[in-house]
Every structure is written in structure tokens, then in C-alpha cells.
Design an enzyme around this catalytic site. Structure first.
Site, PDB file in Angstrom:
ATOM      1  CG  HIS A  96      41.487  44.189  26.393  1.00  0.00           C
ATOM      2  ND1 HIS A  96      42.022  43.216  27.340  1.00  0.00           N
ATOM      3  CD2 HIS A  96      42.362  44.483  25.422  1.00  0.00           C
ATOM      4  CE1 HIS A  96      43.115  42.816  26.835  1.00  0.00           C
ATOM      5  NE2 HIS A  96      43.295  43.241  25.482  1.00  0.00           N
ATOM      6  CD  GLU A  98      37.066  42.734  29.409  1.00  0.00           C
ATOM      7  OE1 GLU A  98      37.540  43.211  28.475  1.00  0.00           O
ATOM      8  OE2 GLU A  98      37.487  41.323  29.690  1.00  0.00           O
ATOM      9  CB  CYS A 125      40.137  44.731  31.892  1.00  0.00           C
ATOM     10  SG  CYS A 125      40.563  45.230  30.258  1.00  0.00           S
TER      11      CYS A 125
END
Ligand SMILES: Nc1ccn([C@H]2C[C@H](O)[C@@H](COP(=O)(O)O)O2)c(=O)n1
Length: 191
Positions: A96, A98, A125
Site C-alpha cells: 500500500h 502508506e 498500514c
């Protein structure tokens, strides 16, 4: 003789631009531009981490890990294709935005930093956000709010006392146009 060091700058208007991009809009804009690097056909996410001195210390977008080719690994979900192979699902492989912003950060500690992300962070995350000491999260979309992963995020963010807020821009729209930028430079250099 006039002493330049004694010039009263306050006596004249200093001609500063007033329609410049504010700092928070700037960082969210960086997250939006960063998202454009993602190869995911359905959802492109960008994230930027900024420290207390307003320096960006990490950026990331959603993509496959190093050495996992964008051209070979699947960009679909198992539910999108007719396949009984459970490995045909991007969610098993994508890092992801993040997480990438955290992993790409160029400083030893992310304590008291803030994150600007185009999509609300998932539970995985969020665990990293808490563990690294990021203390504020600003997001644009919360389109998966109904999913348990994203509800779990909120439970953890609340438990950790982390501020999270839907981002309210000051300047909602501005254009990036490279040709126009070049034309403006030419125009200004003739003045
Ligand atoms: N906070 C988030 C949420 C999702 N992502 C990534 C993971 C996938 O590449 C994509 C979501 O795809 P979809 O389920 O909408 O087909 O976005 C992320 O980076 N950060």
C-alpha cells in the site's frame, strides 16, 4: 550615502504573490501526483509523510514489491476474473501507498510526523502508522469505510490518540500543464 542595511522594507509593499499554494494543499497535491505513479487500474493511492519542520520525509504509492514485475503479477482481484486460482489476486501482492511512504522514509524516526494520503489507511498500514509514531493522518477519500479493515483502523487510531481528518483544501483546483508552464516562462523572460 544610503546604507542598504538600513532600508525600511516595510515602507513599500513587497509584492508577494497571494494566490500561492498553501503548505497543506501542497503536500496533499504531492500525494495526488504521487498516486499517478501507481499501475493499479482501479485505485491509485499516494501518500506523503511530513515532519514537524514541514519537510517531506517519505512518499509512496501502491505497487508491487521490488523484483515483482508490474507486467507479470496480477492487477485484478480474484472476484474480477474467471479463475479458481486464489493466487490471481493483487491484494496478496500489493504494497500500500502508506506502507511504501513509511518504508521509503529518509529519516531515523517518524515520531510526531503527519501523513497526507489520498485514501484512508487500512488496518495493516494503520499498525505501521502507530508503530512509527506518526501522529496525524489527513485523507481525501474514505471509500472503504464500511469494510472491517477500515473500521479496525479507526479503532486503532482512536486508541492511539492519532488525529485523523478528511482533508479540506484551501485551493480545490489547480492545473499542471507542462506546455503552459513553458509558455509562462517564455512570456516572463520577455518582460
Ligand atoms: N489505504 C489504501 C487502500 C488501498 N490501497 C491500494 C491497494 C490496492 O492496490 C488498491 C485498492 O484496490 P481496489 O480494492 O479499490 O480495487 O489501493 C492503498 O494503497 N492504500
Amino acid at each position: 550615502m544610503a546604507d542598504a542595511r538600513k532600508t525600511n522594507f516595510k515602507a513599500l509593499k513587497n509584492c508577494k504573490r497571494v494566490d500561492y499554494l498553501q503548505l497543506d494543499d501542497y503536500f496533499m497535491a504531492v500525494a495526488i501526483v504521487t498516486a499517478q505513479r501507481s499501475k493499479d487500474p482501479s485505485t491509485q493511492v499516494g501518500a506523503v509523510i511530513v515532519n514537524e519542520e514541514n519537510r517531506s520525509v517519505g512518499v509512496g504509492y501502491n505497487g508491487f514489491p521490488q523484483n515483482c514485475s508490474d507486467d507479470i503479477f496480477p492487477w485484478h482481484k480474484i472476484t474480477d476474473v474467471e479463475s479458481d486460482d486464489p493466487l490471481q489476486d493483487k491484494r496478496l501482492f500489493v504494497v500500500h501507498a502508506e506502507a511504501n511512504a513509511i518504508l521509503n522514509s529518509n529519516c531515523k524516526s517518524l515520531k510526531n510526523t503527519r501523513m497526507y494520503t489520498t485514501l484512508f489507511p487500512c488496518n495493516e498500514c494503520t499498525k505501521l502508522i502507530l508503530q512509527t509514531g506518526i501522529s496525524q493522518v489527513y485523507y481525501i477519500s474514505d471509500k472503504y469505510a464500511e469494510k472491517p479493515e477500515f473500521q479496525a483502523s479507526k479503532i486503532m487510531l482512536d486508541a492511539g490518540g492519532i488525529v485523523y481528518k478528511k482533508y479540506e483544501p484551501i485551493m480545490n483546483e489547480f492545473t499542471i500543464n507542462i506546455d503552459q508552464t513553458q509558455m509562462n516562462w517564455k512570456k516572463n523572460s520577455c518582460m
